[in-house]
Design an enzyme around this catalytic site. Structure first.
Site, PDB file in Angstrom:
ATOM      1  N   GLU A  53      21.602 -58.037 -49.190  1.00 41.61           N
ATOM      2  CA  GLU A  53      20.889 -57.320 -48.131  1.00 41.61           C
ATOM      3  C   GLU A  53      20.298 -58.272 -47.107  1.00 41.61           C
ATOM      4  O   GLU A  53      19.769 -59.335 -47.447  1.00 41.61           O
ATOM      5  CB  GLU A  53      19.764 -56.500 -48.754  1.00 41.61           C
ATOM      6  CG  GLU A  53      18.951 -55.698 -47.780  1.00 41.61           C
ATOM      7  CD  GLU A  53      17.896 -54.878 -48.483  1.00 41.61           C
ATOM      8  OE1 GLU A  53      18.023 -54.653 -49.702  1.00 41.61           O
ATOM      9  OE2 GLU A  53      16.921 -54.489 -47.824  1.00 41.61           O
ATOM     10  N   GLU A  73      16.870 -46.408 -52.382  1.00 39.25           N
ATOM     11  CA  GLU A  73      15.885 -47.363 -52.903  1.00 39.25           C
ATOM     12  C   GLU A  73      14.671 -46.599 -53.383  1.00 39.25           C
ATOM     13  O   GLU A  73      14.201 -45.682 -52.719  1.00 39.25           O
ATOM     14  CB  GLU A  73      15.485 -48.348 -51.805  1.00 39.25           C
ATOM     15  CG  GLU A  73      14.459 -49.370 -52.250  1.00 39.25           C
ATOM     16  CD  GLU A  73      14.133 -50.359 -51.161  1.00 39.25           C
ATOM     17  OE1 GLU A  73      14.493 -50.121 -49.994  1.00 39.25           O
ATOM     18  OE2 GLU A  73      13.518 -51.398 -51.479  1.00 39.25           O
ATOM     19  N   TRP A  93       9.945 -63.842 -42.829  1.00 40.96           N
ATOM     20  CA  TRP A  93       9.367 -63.724 -44.184  1.00 40.96           C
ATOM     21  C   TRP A  93      10.295 -62.948 -45.080  1.00 40.96           C
ATOM     22  O   TRP A  93      10.853 -61.919 -44.669  1.00 40.96           O
ATOM     23  CB  TRP A  93       8.036 -63.001 -44.096  1.00 40.96           C
ATOM     24  CG  TRP A  93       7.517 -62.580 -45.441  1.00 40.96           C
ATOM     25  CD1 TRP A  93       7.131 -63.397 -46.480  1.00 40.96           C
ATOM     26  CD2 TRP A  93       7.379 -61.236 -45.917  1.00 40.96           C
ATOM     27  NE1 TRP A  93       6.743 -62.646 -47.542  1.00 40.96           N
ATOM     28  CE2 TRP A  93       6.880 -61.323 -47.237  1.00 40.96           C
ATOM     29  CE3 TRP A  93       7.610 -59.983 -45.370  1.00 40.96           C
ATOM     30  CZ2 TRP A  93       6.601 -60.186 -48.020  1.00 40.96           C
ATOM     31  CZ3 TRP A  93       7.344 -58.861 -46.126  1.00 40.96           C
ATOM     32  CH2 TRP A  93       6.836 -58.976 -47.430  1.00 40.96           C
ATOM     33  N   TYR A 137       8.911 -63.948 -50.589  1.00 46.46           N
ATOM     34  CA  TYR A 137       9.172 -62.512 -50.448  1.00 46.46           C
ATOM     35  C   TYR A 137       9.762 -61.939 -51.720  1.00 46.46           C
ATOM     36  O   TYR A 137      10.624 -62.546 -52.360  1.00 46.46           O
ATOM     37  CB  TYR A 137      10.157 -62.243 -49.290  1.00 46.46           C
ATOM     38  CG  TYR A 137      10.717 -60.855 -49.441  1.00 46.46           C
ATOM     39  CD1 TYR A 137      11.960 -60.627 -50.032  1.00 46.46           C
ATOM     40  CD2 TYR A 137       9.924 -59.754 -49.106  1.00 46.46           C
ATOM     41  CE1 TYR A 137      12.431 -59.353 -50.250  1.00 46.46           C
ATOM     42  CE2 TYR A 137      10.389 -58.480 -49.326  1.00 46.46           C
ATOM     43  CZ  TYR A 137      11.637 -58.274 -49.896  1.00 46.46           C
ATOM     44  OH  TYR A 137      12.066 -57.007 -50.122  1.00 46.46           O
ATOM     45  N   ASP A 183      18.144 -59.145 -52.037  1.00 44.77           N
ATOM     46  CA  ASP A 183      17.681 -59.040 -50.656  1.00 44.77           C
ATOM     47  C   ASP A 183      17.354 -60.428 -50.125  1.00 44.77           C
ATOM     48  O   ASP A 183      16.438 -61.087 -50.618  1.00 44.77           O
ATOM     49  CB  ASP A 183      16.418 -58.154 -50.625  1.00 44.77           C
ATOM     50  CG  ASP A 183      16.046 -57.731 -49.209  1.00 44.77           C
ATOM     51  OD1 ASP A 183      15.274 -56.768 -49.078  1.00 44.77           O
ATOM     52  OD2 ASP A 183      16.541 -58.350 -48.250  1.00 44.77           O
ATOM     53  N   ARG A 202      21.019 -49.284 -43.866  1.00 41.85           N
ATOM     54  CA  ARG A 202      19.770 -49.127 -44.621  1.00 41.85           C
ATOM     55  C   ARG A 202      18.690 -48.341 -43.871  1.00 41.85           C
ATOM     56  O   ARG A 202      17.562 -48.251 -44.326  1.00 41.85           O
ATOM     57  CB  ARG A 202      19.214 -50.518 -44.912  1.00 41.85           C
ATOM     58  CG  ARG A 202      20.029 -51.319 -45.894  1.00 41.85           C
ATOM     59  CD  ARG A 202      19.563 -51.116 -47.320  1.00 41.85           C
ATOM     60  NE  ARG A 202      18.259 -51.709 -47.556  1.00 41.85           N
ATOM     61  CZ  ARG A 202      17.303 -51.123 -48.264  1.00 41.85           C
ATOM     62  NH1 ARG A 202      17.504 -49.956 -48.806  1.00 41.85           N
ATOM     63  NH2 ARG A 202      16.140 -51.734 -48.431  1.00 41.85           N
ATOM     64  N   ARG A 244      17.541 -54.309 -58.088  1.00 40.01           N
ATOM     65  CA  ARG A 244      17.483 -55.422 -57.154  1.00 40.01           C
ATOM     66  C   ARG A 244      16.725 -56.554 -57.814  1.00 40.01           C
ATOM     67  O   ARG A 244      15.624 -56.338 -58.330  1.00 40.01           O
ATOM     68  CB  ARG A 244      16.752 -54.995 -55.872  1.00 40.01           C
ATOM     69  CG  ARG A 244      16.826 -56.023 -54.760  1.00 40.01           C
ATOM     70  CD  ARG A 244      15.864 -55.722 -53.629  1.00 40.01           C
ATOM     71  NE  ARG A 244      14.546 -56.251 -53.923  1.00 40.01           N
ATOM     72  CZ  ARG A 244      13.602 -56.383 -52.980  1.00 40.01           C
ATOM     73  NH1 ARG A 244      13.833 -55.971 -51.740  1.00 40.01           N
ATOM     74  NH2 ARG A 244      12.423 -56.896 -53.292  1.00 40.01           N
TER      75      ARG A 244
HETATM   76  C1  GCO Z   1      13.119 -53.621 -49.038  1.00 41.66           C
HETATM   77  C2  GCO Z   1      12.332 -54.194 -47.920  1.00 41.66           C
HETATM   78  C3  GCO Z   1      10.859 -54.296 -48.183  1.00 41.66           C
HETATM   79  C4  GCO Z   1      10.128 -54.726 -46.921  1.00 41.66           C
HETATM   80  C5  GCO Z   1       8.881 -53.893 -46.748  1.00 41.66           C
HETATM   81  C6  GCO Z   1       8.127 -54.262 -45.476  1.00 41.66           C
HETATM   82  O1  GCO Z   1      14.297 -53.972 -49.174  1.00 41.66           O
HETATM   83  O2  GCO Z   1      12.537 -52.739 -49.701  1.00 41.66           O
HETATM   84  O3  GCO Z   1      12.895 -55.435 -47.537  1.00 41.66           O
HETATM   85  O4  GCO Z   1      10.578 -55.119 -49.255  1.00 41.66           O
HETATM   86  O5  GCO Z   1       9.794 -56.074 -46.946  1.00 41.66           O
HETATM   87  O6  GCO Z   1       9.257 -52.548 -46.722  1.00 41.66           O
HETATM   88  O7  GCO Z   1       7.051 -53.409 -45.298  1.00 41.66           O
HETATM   89 MG    MG Z   2      15.047 -55.214 -47.675  1.00 42.17          MG
END
Ligand code: GCO
Ligand code: MG
Length: 408
Positions: A242, A345, A408, A163, A216, A289, A151
């Site tokens: 995602e 993941e 976020w 993020y 994502d 997911r 990713r």
């Molecule tokens: C991912 C998720 C994480 C979340 C996190 C929040 O795809 O792994 O989006 O990055 O932001 O798990 O606690």
């Molecule tokens: Mg995610």
């Protein structure tokens, strides 16, 4: 377990080896111990209290073999159902009871779920960089570690922290631990939409056509913006895009689906099959997911998988470093025994986490396996866990440039 065993204790272990984890420990009269992950990142103590104050007293005296009856009892008996706190609590009990059943029968849980349908489970991990060169270096590093699926997330020109970008060692998933409250970040969708296609095209150009490339969007676009981004990314041939848009209203994905063929993955913030139902039955997504920690445990994830299989939707469960090694192990038992499980993941964990949560699951050459220990194959070192007291931590809050809160 003769069917005459009983639960004698249900305890909650809160520990923070680098980040907060909440784990449920169920003990039976015959001396069996089962573990269940109950970590809800940023709201950990809500689940700890739900379990300690409301669930644990109800478990003492129950037959640990009656996993489904206990699930129904906790889900329907609470009256107030669904939501992340409730379903993470139900999930923790479910994982612990499957763990106990495996230990009682001397079988790894995947054998109790019908046995292996594959030899190993494809994994994907995170690569990020504040700019494209550093992102490409991170992608290279993950591929050198054997990952076949990565990713990719980068900073956005003109923005500060966003993020998904962290240059800490693998296994770093926020929140930042401090007691004062969430960090606030500025988000600019237009800047992101200008940047994301060229960023991901650069990764594809650098990595070649064989890499399974994921991205994502983390709920930050409107359906129209998501449709535009999806269409722009089609030449990049993503494995999945995602959380393109908040999906509380699942029907908005119809608009996205009408305009792009980019594979869509949604569900990490969902807690029951009902939140995914329209997405699955209208084939508005390609991957669901939901994960064992936040979606009611193994028993409910298998219900989601069964519905998804009818519509040829595949599973790609959430598995960042803020679900514990207990949950990762449980997800892998589901993954080994579920036909439409596509990918797991796996961010990895800091070394101390592997010491607190000793696990039979393993990573090798881009794939994961749950191991063949009875139960889930994870044991918690409680003495070591006690050395890492809870520290309040918050996920960030994002605001647009006009000051309004966004996702976020
Ligand atoms: C991912 C998720 C994480 C979340 C996190 C929040 O795809 O792994 O989006 O990055 O932001 O798990 O606690
Ligand atoms: Mg995610």
């Amino acid at each position: 377990m003769s069917g005459t065993d009983t639960i004698v204790a249900a305890d909650v272990v809160v520990t923070s080896p680098g980040r907060n984890f909440v784990t449920l420990k169920i003990t039976t009269a015959e001396g069996l111990v089962g573990w269940g992950d109950a970590t809800l990142n940023g709201r950990e103590l809500a689940v700890a209290s739900y379990l300690r104050d409301h669930v644990a007293p109800l478990l003492v005296g129950r037959d640990p073999a009656r996993i489904e009856d206990t699930w129904q009892y906790l889900y329907r008996g609470a009256y107030w159902r669904r939501g992340p706190v409730t379903m993470t609590s139900v999930g923790a009990v479910d994982l612990a009871l499957w763990d106990i059943k495996g230990k009682a029968t001397g079988q790894p849980v995947y054998q109790l779920l019908g046995g292996a349908v594959r030899d190993r489970i494809l994994a994907y991990t995170h690569a990020s960089g504040w700019d494209v060169p550093r992102l490409l270096d991170a992608v290279d590093a993950r591929r050198e570690h054997g990952f076949l699926a990565v990713r990719a997330q980068s900073g956005v020109p003109g923005l500060g922290t966003v993020y998904g970008v962290s240059e800490a060692a693998a296994g770093h998933e926020r929140p930042d631990r401090h007691g004062t409250g969430p960090d606030e970040e500025i988000w600019d969708t237009d800047a992101y939409l200008r940047h994301a296609p060229e960023m991901l095209a650069a990764v594809r150009e650098h990595a070649g056509p064989g890499l399974k490339l994921l991205h994502d969007t983390h709920h930050r676009l409107t359906p129209g913006e998501a449709a535009r981004l999806g269409r722009a990314l089609e030449p990049v041939n993503l494995f999945w895009l995602e959380d393109v848009t908040p999906a509380e209203n699942q029907e908005v994905l119809r608009h996205v689906r009408r305009h792009t063929t980019v594979p869509l993955a949604i569900g990490e913030v969902f807690n029951t099959v009902w939140e995914c139902q329209t997405l699955i039955t209208e084939q508005l997504i390609d991957f669901v997911r939901t994960c064992v920690t936040h979606a009611g445990g193994i028993s409910h994830l298998r219900r989601i998988a069964a519905l998804a299989e009818i519509w040829q939707v595949r599973l790609g469960p959430h598995g960042p470093s803020d679900i514990s090694p207990v949950a990762l192990g449980a997800s892998l038992h589901v993954g080994l025994s579920t036909p439409n499980f596509a990918i797991q993941e796996y961010m990895g964990y800091e070394p101390v986490v592997h010491e607190v949560f000793r696990h039979a699951w393993s990573y090798e050459d881009g794939h994961l396996h749950p191991g063949d220990e009875p139960g889930l194959g994870i044991e918690v070192d409680e003495a070591l866990a006690a050395r890492f007291p809870y520290e309040p931590g918050y996920l960030p809050v994002a605001r647009r440039r006009d000051g309004s809160v966004t996702d976020w």
